[in-house]
Structures are given as structure tokens and as C-alpha cells.
Design a protein around this motif. Structure first.
Motif, PDB file in Angstrom:
ATOM      1  N   ILE A 147       0.803  -1.217   0.000  1.00 15.02           N
ATOM      2  CA  ILE A 147       0.000   0.000   0.000  1.00 15.02           C
ATOM      3  C   ILE A 147       0.839   1.271   0.000  1.00 15.02           C
ATOM      4  CG2 ILE A 147      -1.631   1.350   1.384  1.00 15.02           C
ATOM      5  CD1 ILE A 147      -3.114  -1.246   1.965  1.00 15.02           C
ATOM      6  N   GLU A 148       1.876   1.349   0.813  1.00 13.21           N
ATOM      7  CA  GLU A 148       2.667   2.581   0.857  1.00 13.21           C
ATOM      8  C   GLU A 148       3.385   2.825  -0.467  1.00 13.21           C
ATOM      9  OE1 GLU A 148       2.299   4.746   3.254  1.00 13.21           O
ATOM     10  OE2 GLU A 148       0.914   3.289   4.164  1.00 13.21           O
ATOM     11  N   VAL A 149       3.823   1.749  -1.118  1.00 18.43           N
ATOM     12  CA  VAL A 149       4.456   1.879  -2.435  1.00 18.43           C
ATOM     13  C   VAL A 149       3.450   2.422  -3.444  1.00 18.43           C
ATOM     14  CG1 VAL A 149       5.468   0.588  -4.358  1.00 18.43           C
ATOM     15  CG2 VAL A 149       6.150   0.063  -2.005  1.00 18.43           C
ATOM     16  N   LEU A 150       2.222   1.934  -3.399  1.00 20.59           N
ATOM     17  CA  LEU A 150       1.198   2.358  -4.347  1.00 20.59           C
ATOM     18  C   LEU A 150       0.762   3.794  -4.090  1.00 20.59           C
ATOM     19  CD1 LEU A 150      -1.004  -0.852  -4.661  1.00 20.59           C
ATOM     20  CD2 LEU A 150       1.078  -0.225  -5.894  1.00 20.59           C
ATOM     21  N   ILE A 151       0.683   4.182  -2.824  1.00 23.84           N
ATOM     22  CA  ILE A 151       0.362   5.579  -2.495  1.00 23.84           C
ATOM     23  C   ILE A 151       1.419   6.509  -3.077  1.00 23.84           C
ATOM     24  CG2 ILE A 151       0.218   7.249  -0.602  1.00 23.84           C
ATOM     25  CD1 ILE A 151      -1.144   5.041   1.045  1.00 23.84           C
ATOM     26  N   ALA A 152       2.681   6.124  -2.957  1.00 24.04           N
ATOM     27  CA  ALA A 152       3.769   6.943  -3.498  1.00 24.04           C
ATOM     28  C   ALA A 152       3.692   7.019  -5.019  1.00 24.04           C
ATOM     29  CB  ALA A 152       5.121   6.393  -3.052  1.00 24.04           C
ATOM     30  N   ARG A 153       3.386   5.894  -5.664  1.00 22.80           N
ATOM     31  CA  ARG A 153       3.255   5.889  -7.131  1.00 22.80           C
ATOM     32  C   ARG A 153       2.091   6.771  -7.574  1.00 22.80           C
ATOM     33  NH1 ARG A 153       5.920   2.704 -10.566  1.00 22.80           N
ATOM     34  NH2 ARG A 153       7.391   1.171  -9.712  1.00 22.80           N
ATOM     35  N   ASP A 154       0.977   6.677  -6.845  1.00 23.54           N
ATOM     36  CA  ASP A 154      -0.178   7.511  -7.158  1.00 23.54           C
ATOM     37  C   ASP A 154       0.171   8.994  -7.010  1.00 23.54           C
ATOM     38  OD1 ASP A 154      -3.310   7.743  -7.418  1.00 23.54           O
ATOM     39  OD2 ASP A 154      -2.778   8.958  -5.679  1.00 23.54           O
ATOM     40  N   GLY A 155       0.927   9.324  -5.964  1.00 24.11           N
ATOM     41  CA  GLY A 155       1.326  10.708  -5.754  1.00 24.11           C
ATOM     42  C   GLY A 155       2.176  11.242  -6.889  1.00 24.11           C
ATOM     43  N   ARG A 156       3.128  10.451  -7.354  1.00 20.62           N
ATOM     44  CA  ARG A 156       3.973  10.886  -8.472  1.00 20.62           C
ATOM     45  C   ARG A 156       3.156  11.014  -9.754  1.00 20.62           C
ATOM     46  NH1 ARG A 156       7.532   7.209  -5.901  1.00 20.62           N
ATOM     47  NH2 ARG A 156       7.099   5.561  -7.434  1.00 20.62           N
ATOM     48  N   ALA A 157       2.214  10.097  -9.943  1.00 24.32           N
ATOM     49  CA  ALA A 157       1.396  10.123 -11.158  1.00 24.32           C
ATOM     50  C   ALA A 157       0.509  11.362 -11.209  1.00 24.32           C
ATOM     51  CB  ALA A 157       0.546   8.865 -11.240  1.00 24.32           C
ATOM     52  N   ASN A 158      -0.039  11.764 -10.060  1.00 19.86           N
ATOM     53  CA  ASN A 158      -0.963  12.893 -10.005  1.00 19.86           C
ATOM     54  C   ASN A 158      -0.284  14.230  -9.743  1.00 19.86           C
ATOM     55  OD1 ASN A 158      -3.991  11.998 -10.126  1.00 19.86           O
ATOM     56  ND2 ASN A 158      -2.958  10.418  -8.903  1.00 19.86           N
ATOM     57  N   GLY A 159       0.929  14.188  -9.232  1.00 21.33           N
ATOM     58  CA  GLY A 159       1.619  15.425  -8.900  1.00 21.33           C
ATOM     59  C   GLY A 159       1.322  15.920  -7.506  1.00 21.33           C
ATOM     60  N   PHE A 160       0.622  15.129  -6.699  1.00 19.82           N
ATOM     61  CA  PHE A 160       0.372  15.457  -5.291  1.00 19.82           C
ATOM     62  C   PHE A 160      -0.047  14.188  -4.574  1.00 19.82           C
ATOM     63  CE2 PHE A 160      -3.674  15.943  -7.424  1.00 19.82           C
ATOM     64  CZ  PHE A 160      -4.596  15.403  -6.552  1.00 19.82           C
ATOM     65  N   MET A 161       0.113  14.199  -3.258  1.00 20.61           N
ATOM     66  CA  MET A 161      -0.199  13.028  -2.460  1.00 20.61           C
ATOM     67  C   MET A 161      -1.642  13.092  -1.957  1.00 20.61           C
ATOM     68  SD  MET A 161       2.603  11.250  -2.498  1.00 20.61           S
ATOM     69  CE  MET A 161       2.431  10.088  -1.128  1.00 20.61           C
ATOM     70  N   ARG A 162      -2.290  11.938  -1.912  1.00 23.79           N
ATOM     71  CA  ARG A 162      -3.640  11.839  -1.348  1.00 23.79           C
ATOM     72  C   ARG A 162      -3.720  10.566  -0.500  1.00 23.79           C
ATOM     73  NH1 ARG A 162      -7.227  10.692  -6.810  1.00 23.79           N
ATOM     74  NH2 ARG A 162      -5.859   9.139  -7.730  1.00 23.79           N
ATOM     75  N   PRO A 163      -2.950  10.538   0.589  1.00 27.29           N
ATOM     76  CA  PRO A 163      -2.758   9.296   1.350  1.00 27.29           C
ATOM     77  C   PRO A 163      -4.018   8.746   2.005  1.00 27.29           C
ATOM     78  CG  PRO A 163      -1.807  11.170   2.509  1.00 27.29           C
ATOM     79  CD  PRO A 163      -2.168  11.654   1.151  1.00 27.29           C
ATOM     80  N   LEU A 164      -4.882   9.603   2.555  1.00 29.79           N
ATOM     81  CA  LEU A 164      -6.055   9.077   3.249  1.00 29.79           C
ATOM     82  C   LEU A 164      -7.004   8.398   2.270  1.00 29.79           C
ATOM     83  CD1 LEU A 164      -6.835  11.922   5.817  1.00 29.79           C
ATOM     84  CD2 LEU A 164      -5.594   9.781   6.179  1.00 29.79           C
TER      85      LEU A 164
END
Length: 280
Positions: A147-164
Motif C-alpha cells: 500500500i505505501e508503495v502504491l500511495i507513493a506511485r499515485d502521488g507521483r502520477a498525479n503530482g500530489f499526495m492523497r494518502p487518506l
């Protein structure tokens, strides 16, 4: 207005009701959306009631300190034309503070969004159809340790983090939703979430390094979800994926304007399909 008006944050039960309004309007939300949506920002979903009866709603979800996303802007038909939608909109916008706000807006509302300071940066195109079914031996269900790896990938893909939001989204392993990861050389190179909707199955987000990986993931999910159409909300910039889907016979039932008030985030080019038009 002759009735007492109240706008406040809604709870998850009320969010489920608003999602049913969206279904009536043809937005086709996921059947299990309320839990991960509400977890993204429990104080970011707003309901306006007239004389105690739910009338209008909007969500402005604060993903991080600099970025928010607006969605679920809807007013019940019997209360339209009375200013409730605009007052609810303003109430929600205030929740974002100084954050940049993104949205996917229907074309007929684009001029109204511009009046609130939003600028169009592109489009999101809904693609709907069926795809070649091909189970991939390189794919598996996401695991808690991913999950933490995927959250980081999602953040890079979108240009911002959305962890919750992503933590709740990725953790869902229901009969109605699953996130799957793609492995290359034993390492995760991409992921995609499918979720059952009122009609068919939506796939998103799709985060992948290239078209080949994207097609492999869609084909794998098609092999699991064969009973209805697949729905993929594709950014205008994903030209190769759009071409591939359209060549496969996918139709485009509607297009929304991707707009931002404030700075537009810049991803790394790996976002092939968005998660939801409600939360980005």
C-alpha cells in the motif's frame, strides 16, 4: 427563502444517499464508493437541507496541504433555481482554504466554474465498452505490504499526495472492488483498481509506465469482470490509450472539463486513467 436552510458536513450514511442522487443523474458511481470517499476527508462532504430535507450537496476533499478536489456538486431537481446550489458550492470552496482546487466539470457548467476562478487545463473522457479478456500471470491482488508503495506511485502520477483516500481505496478487498498490481522483474511497475458500479465496472486509477503495461492490466481485469461493460475515465493527454480503446469499439458517452483554481499539479506521465471524477 421561506424554509430554514442549513449547510453542514455530512456523515457517511448521508453521503451514500447523495451518491444515489448521482446514480439517478446517470453518473454511475461505484456501489461501494461511500467508505473510501468519506475516509479521504470526513469533513469535506457538505449537505444543504431545506426545512430538514436534503436538497443540495458538494464535496471539497483536502488531499494534502496544497491540493483539494471538488466533486458531487448536485441539487435535487425540486430545489433547483433557488440559489441552493451556489450557496452550497461557496460553503464547500471555503473548506479548501488556500489550496489549489481541481474538478471535472460538465461542459454546460464550465462558464460558471470560470466565474469562480477555475481555468480549464484539459479534459477527462469516459470510455465505455468491452475489451479482450486475457489473464496476466504478471498480475496479482494488492497486498497490505504494497500500500505505501502504491500511495507513493499515485502521488507521483498525479503530482500530489492523497494518502487518506488512497489508503482506504487500496485497502478495499470486496466482492465489488479490488486493486491489482503489475509486476516486472519481480517489482511493482503499475497498478489498477476495478470497482463494480450500477452499470458495469470502472477501472481507475490506472498507473502504468507505458501503453503495453496499461493494456495488460485492462485485459487482466476484463477476464475477471466479464459480465458488463468496462468504464475507463481517461485524461485527454493519454492519447495512445484513448486510441487503443476506441479501436476496440469503446464509445465516449461524455466528456468533462478538467479545471483548476490555483496551481495545476504536474504528474510524471504515468497516470493513464483517473480514479474517480468525484475525487480526482
Amino acid at each position: 427563502m421561506d424554509f430554514p436552510v442549513e449547510t453542514r458536513a455530512m456523515d457517511r450514511r448521508e453521503l451514500q444517499e447523495v451518491l444515489s442522487w448521482a446514480a439517478e443523474e446517470g453518473w454511475n458511481p461505484g456501489v461501494s464508493d461511500s467508505k473510501p470517499f468519506h475516509a479521504a476527508d470526513p469533513g469535506g462532504f457538505f449537505l444543504t437541507s431545506m426545512d430538514g430535507k436534503p436538497a443540495a450537496a458538494v464535496s471539497v476533499v483536502n488531499h494534502d496541504r496544497e491540493n483539494a478536489f471538488l466533486g458531487l456538486y448536485i441539487c435535487r431537481p425540486e430545489w433547483r433555481g433557488k440559489g441552493l446550489g451556489l450557496s452550497t458550492w461557496k460553503f464547500g470552496i471555503a473548506h479548501a482554504g488556500s489550496r489549489s482546487i481541481g474538478l471535472d466539470g460538465v461542459p454546460e457548467q464550465e462558464s460558471n466554474y470560470e466565474a469562480s476562478g477555475f481555468v480549464k487545463t484539459g479534459s477527462s473522457l469516459r470510455h465505455e465498452g468491452r475489451f479482450e479478456k486475457r489473464q496476466s500471470h504478471n498480475m496479482r491482488a494488492a497486498r497490505p505490504g504494497d500500500i505505501e508503495v502504491l500511495i507513493a506511485r499515485d502521488g507521483r502520477a498525479n503530482g500530489f499526495m492523497r494518502p487518506l483516500f488512497m489508503r482506504a481505496w487500496l485497502s478495499e478487498r470486496l466482492a465489488t472492488q479490488e486493486t491489482r498490481v503489475l509486476l516486472r522483474d519481480g517489482a511493482i511497475c503499475g497498478f489498477a483498481t476495478w470497482r463494480a458500479c450500477g452499470t458495469g465496472t470502472k477501472i481507475g486509477p490506472i498507473v502504468a509506465p507505458d501503453l503495453s503495461a496499461t493494456i495488460e492490466m485492462i485485459s487482466d481485469i476484463a477476464s475477471l469482470r466479464s459480465e458488463g461493460p468496462l468504464i475507463v475515465d481517461v485524461p485527454e493527454s493519454s492519447i495512445d490509450l484513448r486510441r487503443e480503446l476506441e479501436q476496440a469499439g469503446f464509445t465516449i458517452p461524455f466528456v468533462t472539463a478538467r479545471m483548476y483554481r490555483g496551481k495545476s499539479p504536474q504528474g510524471d506521465g504515468t497516470l493513464q486513467a483517473i480514479a474517480t471524477m468525484e475525487l480526482g
